[in-house]
Scaffold this active site. Structure first.
Site, PDB file in Angstrom:
ATOM      1  CB  CYS A 176      -0.954  -0.031   1.191  1.00 42.85           C
ATOM      2  SG  CYS A 176      -1.901  -1.551   1.175  1.00 42.85           S
ATOM      3  CG  HIS A 317      -1.555   4.672   5.109  1.00 44.81           C
ATOM      4  ND1 HIS A 317      -1.490   4.459   3.748  1.00 44.81           N
ATOM      5  CD2 HIS A 317      -1.728   3.454   5.670  1.00 44.81           C
ATOM      6  CE1 HIS A 317      -1.610   3.159   3.515  1.00 44.81           C
ATOM      7  NE2 HIS A 317      -1.760   2.527   4.663  1.00 44.81           N
ATOM      8  CD  GLU A 328      -1.595   7.940   9.140  1.00 49.18           C
ATOM      9  OE1 GLU A 328      -2.338   6.961   8.945  1.00 49.18           O
ATOM     10  OE2 GLU A 328      -1.231   8.722   8.264  1.00 49.18           O
ATOM     11  CE  LYS A 365      -5.694   4.513   2.373  1.00 51.08           C
ATOM     12  NZ  LYS A 365      -4.681   5.508   2.768  1.00 51.08           N
ATOM     13  CG  HIS A 370      -6.420   0.908   1.665  1.00 53.00           C
ATOM     14  ND1 HIS A 370      -5.545   1.655   0.896  1.00 53.00           N
ATOM     15  CD2 HIS A 370      -5.636   0.161   2.499  1.00 53.00           C
ATOM     16  CE1 HIS A 370      -4.303   1.359   1.241  1.00 53.00           C
ATOM     17  NE2 HIS A 370      -4.336   0.462   2.209  1.00 53.00           N
ATOM     18  CG  PHE A 431      -0.244  -5.867   4.529  1.00 56.29           C
ATOM     19  CD1 PHE A 431      -0.768  -4.960   5.428  1.00 56.29           C
ATOM     20  CD2 PHE A 431      -1.014  -6.952   4.146  1.00 56.29           C
ATOM     21  CE1 PHE A 431      -2.047  -5.139   5.953  1.00 56.29           C
ATOM     22  CE2 PHE A 431      -2.297  -7.137   4.652  1.00 56.29           C
ATOM     23  CZ  PHE A 431      -2.811  -6.229   5.552  1.00 56.29           C
TER      24      PHE A 431
END
Ligand SMILES: *[C@@H]1O[C@H](CO)[C@@H](O)[C@H](O)[C@H]1NC(C)=O
Ligand SMILES: *[C@@H]1O[C@H](CO)[C@@H](O)[C@H](O)[C@H]1NC(C)=O
Ligand SMILES: *[C@@H]1O[C@H](CO)[C@@H](O)[C@H](O)[C@H]1NC(C)=O
Length: 445
Positions: A176, A317, A328, A365, A370, A431
């Site tokens: 991502c 993100h 985050e 998002k 996503h 990931f």
């Protein structure tokens, strides 16, 4: 003189629409691009606990209606050679080049123009079908086009062939973070003199029962909002419970500053910092501390030579998962309140008063879901547009922030906010433990 890199063209395809204008308008209006996966002609969707996704709207109205209509962007027959993510790539590359008003005409221009576009997953559905065919019908039924449809860098090949670009021909895949790394790496190619112009971004089109099954088994997907899909992606909200898979693509034209000025190009923003966690040039070495996203933000800001308080907006993100959004949020607050460490120190550093509510951080998002490998590119474009128009795009579906929690920033809840900002960050992580941040400046100083 160090070479400087600016953004001169944009191209977008998202669940909110096809084209920069449609997507941006709908984003500012607080619309959602998330719909139900049921009634899409595939019963296998019924078996997946998460029944929501962000499909790109399709229709024969095409680009002028903000809809996807493949034949507008690719030649007849190419749909057999090109997987869906490649088709999206052709479209966003064409949009961005048109917006930039750039055509490589001479041999030298072609040699000095390159491409760096990646995908996180690629054509997983094609691969799946092809394996079934092989299993059932054997060697002779495997398509000779299987390999070109499967390779993750094939989109880049098709773009280079269409426009004759002979510069760096590169494809990043870092889950991502793909879209952000593509833009950051491409900016470095220009800085180091490998190219004067780069088309850079990310593309993803992998919504299928099979890929949803994988992410659902990993317990990554939102499952509580199947009856009301538009509310399923809710970054920072108390009731968030996983991400919503989306599809789409984003591409920018990056250009060396003098090159852009000489041809009188419209300049959107300058790429003033690019931070990767790990060391500054390699994406596989994880830092010992583990707070990689903070490290990547710090290094982007340090490169830009500014203070954290100059960052008027962070495009987070935040994917709408419990842990990811919280981590985050914590990193953003630490960054803004503690400073970046050696070198530039935040002017807020050491101040007693709590300035967290002045940190502007939203996650688009909520509206798009996503977009995996495309997310970083699409969100970089949103960040550019936020600076250009002086509008912070909202995080939709924030109904309740956790009481007495660490969520005390300005998340731009549900409605866009006006703010004339000069610097912004766009963050991505993926990931496999990879993080990156771009720092963008509106004004060319
Ligand atoms: C770029 O790479 C692709 C995929 O490997 C290839 O098909 C294409 O010919 C390359 N383009 C150039 C100009 O080298
Ligand atoms: C990237 O960020 C995530 C989430 O903050 C973190 O868990 C991971 O360790 C980071 N990876 C690296 C390489 O810094
Ligand atoms: C965040 O935005 C508000 C306006 O909505 C502004 O007053 C504030 O200064 C911004 N924060 C930063 C760090 O620029």
């Amino acid at each position: 003189m160090a070479r400087r890199v600016v953004i001169t063209g944009l191209g977008l395809i998202t669940p909110l629409g096809v084209g920069v204008k449609t997507t941006w308008e709908r984003l500012l209006q607080g619309k959602s691009g998330i719909v139900s996966t049921l009634n899409r002609g595939d019963d296998a969707y019924n078996t997946i606990p998460s029944k929501v996704a962000g499909f790109v709207p399709e229709g024969s109205g095409g680009y002028k209606n903000g809809e996807w209509h493949a034949s507008e962007w690719i030649m007849p027959g190419d749909d057999r050679r090109m997987g869906r993510y490649t088709q999206f790539t052709m479209s966003v590359a064409a949009q961005a080049l048109k917006d930039a008003g750039y055509i490589a005409e001479t041999e030298l221009q072609k040699e000095r123009t390159g491409i760096c576009i990646g995908t996180g997953i690629g054509n997983i559905d094609d691969t799946y079908e092809s394996i079934l065919t092989f299993e059932k019908n054997g060697y002779r039924k495997v398509s000779p086009l299987m390999v070109p449809r499967m390779l993750l860098n094939m989109a880049v090949g098709f773009v280079s062939m269409k426009y004759g670009f002979k510069g760096p021909n590169h494809s990043v895949t870092t889950a991502c973070t793909t879209g952000l790394h593509s833009i950051g790496d491409a900016a470095r190619f220009i800085k180091f003199g490998d190219a004067d112009v780069m088309v850079a971004g990310g593309s993803e089109a992998c919504i299928s029962p099979y890929s949803l099954a994988g992410f659902a088994r990993a317990k990554s997907l939102a499952i509580d909002f199947n009856d009301n899909p538009a509310t399923a992606s809710r970054p920072f909200d108390r009731d968030r419970n996983g991400f919503v898979m989306g599809e789409g693509a984003g591409a920018v034209v990056l250009e060396e500053l003098d090159h852009a000025n000489k041809r009188g190009a419209n300049i959107y923003a300058e790429v003033v910092g690019y931070g990767l966690s790990g060391d500054a040039h390699h994406i596989t070495a994880p830092p010992a501390s583990g707070d990689g996203i903070l490290l990547s933000m710090k290094s982007a800001i340090r490169q830009a030579g500014i203070a954290p308080k100059d960052i008027g907006y962070i495009n987070a993100h935040a994917t709408s998962t419990q842990q990811g959004d919280a981590a985050e949020n914590r990193a953003a607050k630490r960054l803004m309140l503690e400073g970046v460490g050696s070198g530039v120190v935040s002017e807020w550093n050491g101040l007693k008063k709590n300035y967290a509510h002045e940190i502007n951080i939203s996650s688009t998002k909520g509206a798009t879901g996503h977009l995996l490998g495309a997310a970083g590119a699409v969100e970089t474009i949103f960040t550019v547009l936020a600076m250009k128009y002086g509008k912070l795009p909202p995080t939709i579906n924030i109904e309740n922030l956790e009481p007495d929690s660490e969520f005390t920033c300005n998340y731009v809840p549900n409605e866009a906010q006006d703010y004339d900002l000069k610097y912004a960050l766009s963050n991505s992580s993926g990931f496999g433990g990879t993080n990156a941040t771009l720092c963008l400046a509106r004004d060319i100083l």
